[in-house]
Write a protein that holds these residues in place. Sequence first.
Motif, mmCIF file in Angstrom:
data_model
loop_
_atom_site.group_PDB
_atom_site.id
_atom_site.type_symbol
_atom_site.label_atom_id
_atom_site.label_comp_id
_atom_site.label_asym_id
_atom_site.label_seq_id
_atom_site.Cartn_x
_atom_site.Cartn_y
_atom_site.Cartn_z
ATOM 1 N N GLU A 424 -21.611 98.974 46.707
ATOM 2 C CA GLU A 424 -22.008 97.993 47.731
ATOM 3 C C GLU A 424 -21.496 96.584 47.427
ATOM 4 O O GLU A 424 -21.101 95.852 48.334
ATOM 5 N N LYS A 425 -21.514 96.202 46.136
ATOM 6 C CA LYS A 425 -21.040 94.857 45.781
ATOM 7 C C LYS A 425 -19.564 94.673 46.157
ATOM 8 O O LYS A 425 -19.171 93.647 46.713
ATOM 9 N N LYS A 428 -19.183 94.501 50.008
ATOM 10 C CA LYS A 428 -19.518 93.177 50.548
ATOM 11 C C LYS A 428 -18.402 92.174 50.264
ATOM 12 O O LYS A 428 -18.070 91.325 51.093
ATOM 13 N N HIS A 429 -17.840 92.277 49.067
ATOM 14 C CA HIS A 429 -16.732 91.383 48.697
ATOM 15 C C HIS A 429 -15.532 91.616 49.612
ATOM 16 O O HIS A 429 -14.900 90.655 50.081
ATOM 17 N N GLU A 431 -15.599 92.822 52.642
ATOM 18 C CA GLU A 431 -15.961 92.349 53.989
ATOM 19 C C GLU A 431 -15.772 90.839 54.107
ATOM 20 O O GLU A 431 -15.262 90.342 55.114
ATOM 21 N N MET A 432 -16.166 90.110 53.053
ATOM 22 C CA MET A 432 -16.000 88.654 53.049
ATOM 23 C C MET A 432 -14.527 88.247 53.122
ATOM 24 O O MET A 432 -14.185 87.163 53.601
#
Length: 440
Positions: A424-425, A428-429, A431-432
């Motif tokens: 997940e980390k 998210k990275h 996606e950013m």
Amino acid sequence: MASILEQKLKNKKTEISDIDRRVQTEQITPTVKEKKSIGDIIQTISTQYRRELTDSTIDRKELDQKIEKTIRAEIEKLPVDYEKKRRLEKLAIQNIIGLGPLQQYLDNPAITEIVVQRYDNIVVEIKGKIRSVKACFSDEEALQNVINRILQPIGRAVNLSTPRVDARLEDGSRVCATIPPISPHGATLTIRKFNNSMMVASKYLELNSISQEMLDFLEKCVKGKVSIFVSGGTGTGKTTFLNMLSSFLPEDELLITIEDTLELQLKQKNVRALETREIKNANMDSIDMSALVKASLRMRPDRIIVGETRDGAVVSLLSAMSTGHEGSMSTGHANSPENLVNVRIPTMMEMDKDSSYSERAKALMIAEAIQLIVQLRRLPNGRRVTSHICSVEGIGKDGKVMLKNIFVYDYQKDQFIYTGYYPEKIAKHLEMNGVDMPEE
């Protein structure tokens, strides 16, 4: 009558052609008489071209052509048959212009590494496997002469004051040579040949070194600025793999590569290459990896690609990864991902003379800077595989860096397996940074 002469001429041409082909393709071990003849020719060449051979300003290619012409003229004077002349010609050219028995292996693209353990013991690497070869040097002096011939064009030499030399040849091949007293049983020479053809992603799939799912995931991670370390033992292909990952880097980013020996072949247009410099001269400074990493931070890179991190330079690299240079990549020697983050990198951090960190501080720096580890392994049959792709998940209760396997290689089934863990980390990275990674 004419047809008989024509047939004889035809047979003679065929015989000469067969001799030429056989001499060119076969490994020739010189007889005692041939060694003496070659020695006499070497003496003649050394005397005739003494000044040119020591003049570094002369065009080597042009000089080699002149020497080759002289060798042929000297051999034609000898009272021996055609086949012996061709044998002597090949041996003399190899020993005077070429690199003796090593020349055929340097010319063979299938051979990736040449290791001279002693003048009479040579092995080569083909497809990841070490094989002994019949070729050898005539004696210790012949080996040392070839070593210095290899090093001469780049202004280096091995001698009593410098008994070990690490160097890069003009074609990018890496050379490590030693002579007594540090190798008491005689000179040694290792040549890791530079591969001009870049290993592309499709080649890894073809060799079954990685799966398509793993490759797709890594491509997203590179494009989405995930900081990556490629880990593995000697000869596992870490730099080659890093080269392949670099092909996924965007064209519009400013990239800096830092290496001890230039090997990376980034194809993007905005690439600046830096190379360390080891100098044993009071008038010049050595430039180590740490100094180059620190210098690169002032050169406005989007990412820093370090060929191999092996000392205190890792501190500067981790700091860069944590402070605005996300997506940077490097390689490191380690037997496993856990060994890399919990043993090897902390040990390298100790080598930074300007810093002192507690064990917890080291673990925090590593966990904050590195997001993904790719572990490479060479199997007993010589095949190289991507054995693990792990995400770095933070610090555990024991103070160690925690890792989670995303992909692993199953040795029993000879399969690459997705573990089911969704990072997940990293998602998210990504996606950013504008890269989508659906959970499915």
